[in-house]
Scaffold this motif. Structure first.
Motif, PDB file in Angstrom:
ATOM      1  N   UNK A 124     -15.742  55.553  17.584  1.00  0.00           N
ATOM      2  CA  UNK A 124     -15.398  56.844  16.984  1.00  0.00           C
ATOM      3  C   UNK A 124     -15.325  57.949  18.034  1.00  0.00           C
ATOM      4  N   UNK A 125     -15.957  57.719  19.200  1.00  0.00           N
ATOM      5  CA  UNK A 125     -15.880  58.678  20.314  1.00  0.00           C
ATOM      6  C   UNK A 125     -16.466  58.004  21.545  1.00  0.00           C
ATOM      7  N   UNK A 126     -16.160  58.550  22.727  1.00  0.00           N
ATOM      8  CA  UNK A 126     -16.659  57.985  23.993  1.00  0.00           C
ATOM      9  C   UNK A 126     -17.544  59.005  24.706  1.00  0.00           C
ATOM     10  N   UNK A 127     -18.402  58.495  25.594  1.00  0.00           N
ATOM     11  CA  UNK A 127     -19.332  59.386  26.289  1.00  0.00           C
ATOM     12  C   UNK A 127     -19.245  59.293  27.812  1.00  0.00           C
ATOM     13  N   UNK A 128     -18.185  58.712  28.334  1.00  0.00           N
ATOM     14  CA  UNK A 128     -18.050  58.597  29.783  1.00  0.00           C
ATOM     15  C   UNK A 128     -18.065  59.979  30.435  1.00  0.00           C
ATOM     16  N   UNK A 129     -18.842  60.109  31.509  1.00  0.00           N
ATOM     17  CA  UNK A 129     -18.975  61.355  32.277  1.00  0.00           C
ATOM     18  C   UNK A 129     -19.633  62.473  31.474  1.00  0.00           C
ATOM     19  N   UNK A 130     -20.289  62.136  30.349  1.00  0.00           N
ATOM     20  CA  UNK A 130     -20.986  63.157  29.565  1.00  0.00           C
ATOM     21  C   UNK A 130     -22.489  62.995  29.744  1.00  0.00           C
ATOM     22  N   UNK A 131     -23.188  64.117  29.821  1.00  0.00           N
ATOM     23  CA  UNK A 131     -24.646  64.078  29.945  1.00  0.00           C
ATOM     24  C   UNK A 131     -25.325  64.173  28.584  1.00  0.00           C
ATOM     25  N   UNK A 132     -24.589  64.635  27.587  1.00  0.00           N
ATOM     26  CA  UNK A 132     -25.099  64.675  26.215  1.00  0.00           C
ATOM     27  C   UNK A 132     -23.966  64.304  25.255  1.00  0.00           C
ATOM     28  N   UNK A 133     -24.335  63.828  24.090  1.00  0.00           N
ATOM     29  CA  UNK A 133     -23.341  63.539  23.054  1.00  0.00           C
ATOM     30  C   UNK A 133     -23.994  63.739  21.690  1.00  0.00           C
ATOM     31  N   UNK A 134     -23.512  64.727  20.979  1.00  0.00           N
ATOM     32  CA  UNK A 134     -24.050  65.001  19.647  1.00  0.00           C
ATOM     33  C   UNK A 134     -23.447  64.028  18.634  1.00  0.00           C
ATOM     34  N   UNK A 135     -24.315  63.355  17.913  1.00  0.00           N
ATOM     35  CA  UNK A 135     -23.859  62.444  16.864  1.00  0.00           C
ATOM     36  C   UNK A 135     -23.567  63.262  15.612  1.00  0.00           C
ATOM     37  N   UNK A 136     -22.351  63.133  15.115  1.00  0.00           N
ATOM     38  CA  UNK A 136     -21.912  63.924  13.969  1.00  0.00           C
ATOM     39  C   UNK A 136     -21.561  63.002  12.803  1.00  0.00           C
ATOM     40  N   UNK A 137     -21.957  63.412  11.617  1.00  0.00           N
ATOM     41  CA  UNK A 137     -21.648  62.616  10.430  1.00  0.00           C
ATOM     42  C   UNK A 137     -20.142  62.513  10.209  1.00  0.00           C
ATOM     43  N   UNK A 138     -19.407  63.560  10.594  1.00  0.00           N
ATOM     44  CA  UNK A 138     -17.949  63.550  10.422  1.00  0.00           C
ATOM     45  C   UNK A 138     -17.282  62.414  11.189  1.00  0.00           C
ATOM     46  N   UNK A 139     -17.898  61.975  12.288  1.00  0.00           N
ATOM     47  CA  UNK A 139     -17.320  60.870  13.063  1.00  0.00           C
ATOM     48  C   UNK A 139     -17.300  59.583  12.246  1.00  0.00           C
ATOM     49  N   UNK A 140     -18.221  59.457  11.287  1.00  0.00           N
ATOM     50  CA  UNK A 140     -18.307  58.251  10.463  1.00  0.00           C
ATOM     51  C   UNK A 140     -17.687  58.444   9.077  1.00  0.00           C
ATOM     52  N   UNK A 141     -17.587  59.691   8.649  1.00  0.00           N
ATOM     53  CA  UNK A 141     -17.087  59.967   7.301  1.00  0.00           C
ATOM     54  C   UNK A 141     -15.651  60.445   7.289  1.00  0.00           C
ATOM     55  N   UNK A 142     -15.169  60.949   8.441  1.00  0.00           N
ATOM     56  CA  UNK A 142     -13.834  61.518   8.496  1.00  0.00           C
ATOM     57  C   UNK A 142     -13.845  62.973   8.037  1.00  0.00           C
ATOM     58  N   UNK A 143     -12.839  63.718   8.437  1.00  0.00           N
ATOM     59  CA  UNK A 143     -12.706  65.126   8.050  1.00  0.00           C
ATOM     60  C   UNK A 143     -11.238  65.506   8.175  1.00  0.00           C
ATOM     61  N   UNK A 144     -10.969  66.791   8.059  1.00  0.00           N
ATOM     62  CA  UNK A 144      -9.580  67.252   8.185  1.00  0.00           C
ATOM     63  C   UNK A 144      -9.051  67.060   9.599  1.00  0.00           C
ATOM     64  N   UNK A 145      -9.969  66.970  10.569  1.00  0.00           N
ATOM     65  CA  UNK A 145      -9.546  66.810  11.973  1.00  0.00           C
ATOM     66  C   UNK A 145      -9.877  65.440  12.547  1.00  0.00           C
ATOM     67  N   UNK A 146     -10.621  64.615  11.795  1.00  0.00           N
ATOM     68  CA  UNK A 146     -11.032  63.309  12.312  1.00  0.00           C
ATOM     69  C   UNK A 146     -10.649  62.208  11.330  1.00  0.00           C
ATOM     70  N   UNK A 147     -10.276  61.065  11.882  1.00  0.00           N
ATOM     71  CA  UNK A 147      -9.906  59.925  11.047  1.00  0.00           C
ATOM     72  C   UNK A 147     -11.138  59.332  10.373  1.00  0.00           C
ATOM     73  N   UNK A 148     -10.939  58.805   9.183  1.00  0.00           N
ATOM     74  CA  UNK A 148     -12.013  58.137   8.446  1.00  0.00           C
ATOM     75  C   UNK A 148     -12.050  56.675   8.879  1.00  0.00           C
TER      76      UNK A 148
END
Length: 646
Positions: A124-148
């Motif tokens: 649902x998302x990648x974390x390469x070169x990131x020091x933090x990554x916020x886990x969001x419910x929308x990444x698993x549920x989908x939204x107007x800007x994210x695929x379900x």
């Protein structure tokens, strides 16, 4: 069939003697949904694309490694129970940094350690070169800007298990959102089964409140399509060599926290710090360029935050203006259109900011600097190597010149590997190994961090066990009374008395399967119930999953008879096909009964399952009854004394 032959001769007419056969579908192909380091193959992105992998090596090749989580070392709170360790005579605890909690990578390792095989990965998302990554419910549920992701999975036939280990990082919030979505997805597909985790129990917490929160959050719908496992597992998938000083928060000064008696380690830290300070004061070109990239990335994040706030204010104002224009009396159509355009323009605005341009330029400069520096170092190395070969092969060998040439070559190689950027990976490894060799305290800190990283939710291990049991015994065997591999034990020891209220929920039947440790035996899965534990039909996992297998296998087999004549000949053929399939399952032990007639019954035909109206409506109705074997969950042995007979 040959009709009306006109020419004299011999004709051959082949007829099928046997009906089509039904083949069992795969029963343990999990799909893991979560965050990966990367998601690409052959230059194409795999984000939001379900991808089949057959081994851990294949997973790493396509999706990369794990997240480099960082930890703080803080004082223990004497008022609550914590897992502490002693640091220079003081009780301390290690705490993971915010937005550093990701479980998918190590869960995949645990899956394969417990017998896992082919599976699907949905990033649902990648974390390469990131020091933090916020886990969001929308990444698993989908939204107007994210695929379900569950809409995406509807197009995939093969996955039969759904596992989302990263979701539990959201805490109890995932119960009534992500978990319920998984249950409804499995019910809609009728071919999948969800595996769920409960939140991790802290040393200061009790089991019952955690269980109560889960049961209240999971709801009452489609419970027969999932099972929950508890508690978390103390695994061994993260090896000692994988945890280094880079897992410590940047604010931690090792020189300040290590005991003064560990002088050798403190000297190593001092030398390393000095080398970094020198490199920062007189940075190599590449080091300087990468620092510029880091600065540009921070500037971009700050700019994004500022832009988002400014844009939100502007959009809110534009929407308010639109509402006012629409509510005006009389309505001015021109003003309404103008306000609508303002809202649309603000919502659709995607102009590239100066911060993005600056970051792109910094990255380009860094790549160019790295290429140039490597080319220069390579040329110097090749020149030194050629000089050494010339001197070594000369008619008269000058030993001193050869020795000088060897030193020059060694220096060129060192420049290539070390001076491109400091500290290099080799520098970091040497520093880490030197500290481990000289500081027991440093080693203890890393072991505490490793223990935290190794504490994992059990769902992925259970997916591996499902696969192993299905392969060795069959889907009709309960995935229970089985050892959990690569696990030192459960994070919480549950007693037999404590398990009673978890295994049997007298209120709503939401059974939670417990993983327990037994002296002299090891860690075993000690539960085999679905979340619908009070249902006589769907109480047991093996019953639910066996019926899914039978349903899907016969569904695929019956597809070849769609649009065939709805008459007795077809009915006999279909009944024979299904009976043969079920007879084979009975022989394998999936169905209970002394003879096939006691194990299953297939009914089809006019007067038994269909009426003339059904046939006119194009319906072929089939009724299949099966007696699936059920586990002996409670074995009760009664002992009684009898009179002496002789």
């Amino acid at each position: 069939m040959i009709k009306n032959p006109m020419t004299p001769g011999v004709y051959i007419d082949e007829k099928n003697a046997f009906p089509s056969s039904a083949v069992s579908v795969e029963t343990a192909i999990p799909v893991f949904i979560g965050y990966t380091e990367k998601a690409e193959w052959n230059g194409k992105t795999l984000v939001n694309i379900p991808t089949r992998v057959t081994s851990f090596a294949e997973y790493v090749e396509r999706f990369g490694g794990g997240f480099k989580a960082k930890f703080k070392i803080v004082d223990a709170n004497p008022a609550i129970k914590q897992e502490t360790f002693s640091l220079d005579g003081k009780n301390k605890v290690v705490e993971i940094n915010k937005d550093n909690t990701l479980y998918l990578f190590n869960s995949i390792r645990l899956f394969y350690a417990n017998g896992g095989g082919p599976c699907y990965i949905l990033t649902v998302d990648t974390f390469k070169d990131k020091t933090t990554l916020e886990i969001k419910a929308d990444d698993f549920l989908g939204s107007t800007t994210k695929l379900d992701p569950f809409e995406i999975l509807k197009k995939e036939f093969e996955p039969t298990l759904v596992v989302v280990p990263d979701a539990i990082a959201l805490g109890e919030a995932c119960y009534n959102s992500i978990y319920t979505k998984i249950l409804s997805h499995c019910a809609a597909m009728q071919s999948r089964f969800g595996l769920f985790d409960l939140v991790r129990q802290l040393p200061s917490e009790d089991t019952l409140p955690i269980v109560k929160s889960f049961r209240e959050g999971i709801g009452m719908n489609d419970l027969k399509y999932g099972a929950a496992y508890y508690p978390w597992l103390k695994s061994g998938v993260v090896q000692p060599g994988e945890v280094t000083f880079e897992n410590l928060d940047d604010t931690i000064d090792l020189g300040a926290i290590l005991p003064k008696k560990e002088e050798a380690a403190l000297n190593i830290i001092k030398i390393y710090k000095t080398a970094i300070e020198v490199a920062e004061e007189n940075p190599p070109v590449v080091y300087k360029a990468i620092k510029a990239v880091e600065a540009a990335e921070k500037a971009l994040e700050d700019a994004k935050l500022e832009e988002a706030n400014t844009k939100k204010i502007a959009i809110d104002k534009a929407k308010a203006d639109l509402t006012a224009a629409q509510s005006a009396d009389p309505v001015d159509d021109a003003k309404v259109k103008e306000a609508e355009k303002a809202v649309a323009d603000l919502t659709a605005a995607t102009d590239e900011s100066e911060a993005i341009k600056a970051l792109d330029k910094a990255k380009t400069d860094a790549e160019a600097a790295l290429v140039l520096t490597k080319e220069t170092a390579l040329k110097a190395k090749e020149a030194a190597k050629k000089e050494l070969e010339t001197l070594s092969n000369a008619a008269t060998v000058d030993a001193d010149k050869v020795k000088d040439a060897e030193k020059k070559l060694a220096k060129a190689i060192n420049d290539l590997s070390e001076k491109v950027i400091f500290p290099s990976d080799n520098d970091k490894l040497n520093y880490h190994q030197s500290l481990k060799a000289t500081s027991p305290t440093y080693t203890n800190i890393l072991e505490e961090i490793r223990a935290k990283l190794n504490e994992l939710p059990p769902s992925a291990a259970m997916a591996g066990i499902y696969t192993a049991v299905d392969s060795s015994r069959g889907v009709w065997k309960s995935p229970a009374n089985v050892s959990v591999s690569m696990v030192n034990g459960p994070s919480v020891n549950i007693s037999s008395e404590q398990q009673e209220s978890l295994n049997v929920d007298v209120v709503a039947g939401k059974s939670i399967n417990v993983i327990r440790t037994f002296p002299g035996i090891g860690t075993l899965v000690w539960g085999a119930r679905t979340l619908d534990g009070n249902s006589q039909d769907w109480r047991y996992i093996n019953v639910r999953r066996t019926l899914i297998m039978i349903e899907q296998s016969l569904k695929l087999a019956a597809r070849s008879y769609v649009f065939e004549p709805n008459d007795a000949n077809t009915w006999v053929t279909v009944k024979s096909m299904m009976s043969n399939f079920l007879t084979n399952l009975w022989k394998q032990g999936a169905l209970a009964g002394a003879v096939p007639e006691q194990a299953f019954d297939v009914q089809i035909g006019l007067g038994s399952t269909m009426t003339p109206t059904d046939i006119l409506d194009g319906k072929m109705l089939i009724t299949v009854k099966v007696a699936i074997v059920r586990p002996a969950e409670f074995i009760i042995i009664t002992f009684q004394q009898q009179m002496q007979q002789s």
